[in-house]
Scaffold this active site. Structure first.
Site, mmCIF file in Angstrom:
data_model
loop_
_atom_site.group_PDB
_atom_site.id
_atom_site.type_symbol
_atom_site.label_atom_id
_atom_site.label_comp_id
_atom_site.label_asym_id
_atom_site.label_seq_id
_atom_site.Cartn_x
_atom_site.Cartn_y
_atom_site.Cartn_z
ATOM 1 N N SER A 102 -4.191 6.298 -25.442
ATOM 2 C CA SER A 102 -4.017 5.210 -24.483
ATOM 3 C C SER A 102 -3.196 4.101 -25.129
ATOM 4 O O SER A 102 -2.816 4.212 -26.292
ATOM 5 C CB SER A 102 -5.371 4.671 -24.044
ATOM 6 O OG SER A 102 -5.918 3.928 -25.106
ATOM 7 N N LYS A 103 -2.990 3.050 -24.354
ATOM 8 C CA LYS A 103 -2.183 1.925 -24.839
ATOM 9 C C LYS A 103 -2.729 1.357 -26.148
ATOM 10 O O LYS A 103 -1.987 0.874 -26.974
ATOM 11 C CB LYS A 103 -2.180 0.809 -23.788
ATOM 12 C CG LYS A 103 -1.160 1.053 -22.713
ATOM 13 C CD LYS A 103 -0.884 -0.245 -21.970
ATOM 14 C CE LYS A 103 -0.499 0.038 -20.554
ATOM 15 N NZ LYS A 103 -1.411 -0.516 -19.580
ATOM 16 N N ARG A 104 -4.046 1.447 -26.273
ATOM 17 C CA ARG A 104 -4.686 0.976 -27.496
ATOM 18 C C ARG A 104 -4.022 1.528 -28.743
ATOM 19 O O ARG A 104 -3.989 0.920 -29.792
ATOM 20 C CB ARG A 104 -6.116 1.512 -27.510
ATOM 21 C CG ARG A 104 -7.186 0.583 -27.299
ATOM 22 C CD ARG A 104 -8.553 1.242 -27.190
ATOM 23 N NE ARG A 104 -8.609 2.562 -26.595
ATOM 24 C CZ ARG A 104 -9.025 3.638 -27.212
ATOM 25 N NH1 ARG A 104 -9.387 3.582 -28.472
ATOM 26 N NH2 ARG A 104 -9.077 4.805 -26.575
#
Ligand code: GLU
Length: 471
Positions: free
Chosen positions: A242-244
């Protein structure tokens, strides 16, 4: 897969966001499979969710696919244009009792859930026609649910192998909402059938939808496609990417000046390998080698360093003229005022160290202008005290005497300075690099000095002599 007829596949994004790496990989594997078998690769935009679907996302998904070179066949199919078709299928399913209207209110459903069951309790499954009519007459809203019979559904996933699900695990799921809008499982089946899709290749997160879709195929009497579910892409912490994890959408890679070939190469290796040691491929090579049988079941871990390495390899293979073209697409003014052969030489020197076009731009500033700032850590480490100034002055004097300014001569002067002052070459190399570029590392110092030219080098050394050592 010798019994394979020419396949039709589709990539079916929901335009609720940009094309991220996971979906790009799904698109790529569909594309590879189609092209390997001379089949068709279609694009379907799943835009039935009016609130979350946005035209800008459609445009961005399409332009990212085009940038990657994953061109689809024919026109994209927009689900929003097919609502009537889905509604007529829902009517068919109601008419043949494969589906039923459910009038349960949210309150009833929540009460059932509170009782511990996450499945629909089947309250409206066997309503009589009169009951249904009565509910309708009183204007009650309803959803349409598929009637799941007892039994089990099995399929042979091209990647995961046999999958079997007992119907006890499947809810009488909703195929049309109270506003009449069909749900994903219904629209996907209707479209895959109408588009004559032979192979449904999608992320593993959809594997639980597949038995539900097979049930719909069966009640509609449609021929089943084959299914292949791609392993998830995980972050280094083994959680879903994910963007994380800093892995952003394809657009970001484009903006950062990655080469599409490099990103495709990297994405292909997320879950697939050629069976050989080779890791650097162009798209045509991957198409030729692609084999669904070589996709692993295990989640593939996103590895930024590997992506950088692959990008660097592609950069090195790219002709300098092409690199310059790409850079100018990002920044028209790059290298303005300098001659083309100088720009080519700059790019040649940076090729080994640049993973993206943006890297070239960022790393090349000192070829055009003297450093505005200097790496402080390197300054403290490599230009500790006045003795360095003495050695640099000595070196500068040798350089001033150089007549034939080239890499060999500037190196010879440095070695001579080191020898005559009884110091290591490193005691000169590091401060000189810092003075000329402001950075602690970079391409070969002597090649860089040769390119910068004598005047520039002397001028920058003089400036550094005024600044260092830092107090
Ligand atoms: N719109 C769905 C998604 O983006 C498509 C799933 C499918 O390929 O069936 O996940």
């Amino acid at each position: 897969m010798s019994d394979l007829k020419i396949p039709n596949v589709r990539f079916a994004p929901s335009p609720t966001g940009q094309l991220h790496l996971g979906s790009a990989r799904t698109a790529l594997f569909n594309y590879l499979f189609a092209k390997h078998h001379n089949g068709k690769f279609y694009l379907r935009i799943e835009d039935t969710d009016k609130e979350r679907s946005k035209q800008e996302h459609v445009e961005q998904i399409c332009s990212s696919l085009e940038w990657l070179g994953l061109e689809w066949d024919g026109e994209p199919l927009f689900q929003s244009t097919r609502l009537e078709k889905y509604q007529s299928v829902v009517q068919t399913l109601l008419a043949n009792n494969s589906a039923y209207r459910c009038f349960c209110s949210k309150i009833i459903l929540e009460a059932a859930r509170a009782g511990g069951s996450y499945q629909y309790p089947g309250t409206c499954r066997n309503l009589s026609e009169d009951d249904v009519q009565q509910h309708m007459n009183s204007g009650e809203g309803f959803v349409v649910r598929l009637h799941i019979p007892e039994g089990e559904t099995a399929f042979d996933d091209l990647i995961y192998g046999p999958v079997q699900v007992n119907h006890e695990e499947i809810d009488d799921f909703i195929i049309a909402r109270s506003d009449g809008h069909p749900t994903y499982n219904l629209t996907a089946v209707v479209d895959d059938h109408d588009m004559d899709i032979t192979h449904v290749i999608r992320g593993e997160d959809h594997i639980s939808n597949t038995p539900k879709q097979i049930l719909i195929y069966n009640v509609l009497g449609y021929t089943l496609p084959r299914f292949a579910h791609l392993p998830m892409i995980l972050g280094p912490d083994k959680k879903s990417l994910s963007k994380r994890h800093g892995a952003s959408g394809v657009q970001q890679f484009k903006d950062d000046g990655y080469l599409p070939d490099a990103l495709l190469n990297y994405l292909a290796l997320l879950g697939w390998n050629s069976g050989s040691e080779q890791e650097i491929f162009i798209l045509d090579e991957i198409i030729a080698l692609f084999d669904m049988g070589q996709i692993h079941k295990k989640g593939a871990v996103y590895d930024e360093q590997k992506l950088s390495w692959i990008s660097g390899q592609h950069m090195m293979r790219l002709g300098t003229a092409k690199i310059l073209e790409g850079i100018h697409e990002i920044d028209e003014s790059w290298g303005k005022g300098f001659e083309i052969h100088y720009l080519y030489a700059v790019l040649e020197q940076l090729k080994q160290r640049s993973k993206s076009l943006l890297d070239f731009i960022e790393q090349s500033a000192y070829y055009f202008n003297g450093p505005e700032s200097y790496d402080e850590k390197s300054a403290h480490k490599n230009w500790k005290d006045e003795s360095t100034n003495e050695f640099i002055i000595y070196y500068k004097n040798c350089l001033e005497a150089v007549e034939q300014w080239d890499a060999e001569e500037v190196e010879a002067s440095l070695r001579k300075t080191a020898e005559e002052n009884d110091i290591s070459a490193g005691k000169l190399i590091h401060p000189t690099r810092l003075a000329l570029s402001g950075f602690p590392s970079g391409p070969s110092l002597f090649a860089m000095m040769a390119l910068l030219g004598k005047d520039v080098c002397i001028r920058r050394l003089n400036k550094a002599l005024e600044i260092f050592p830092l107090k």
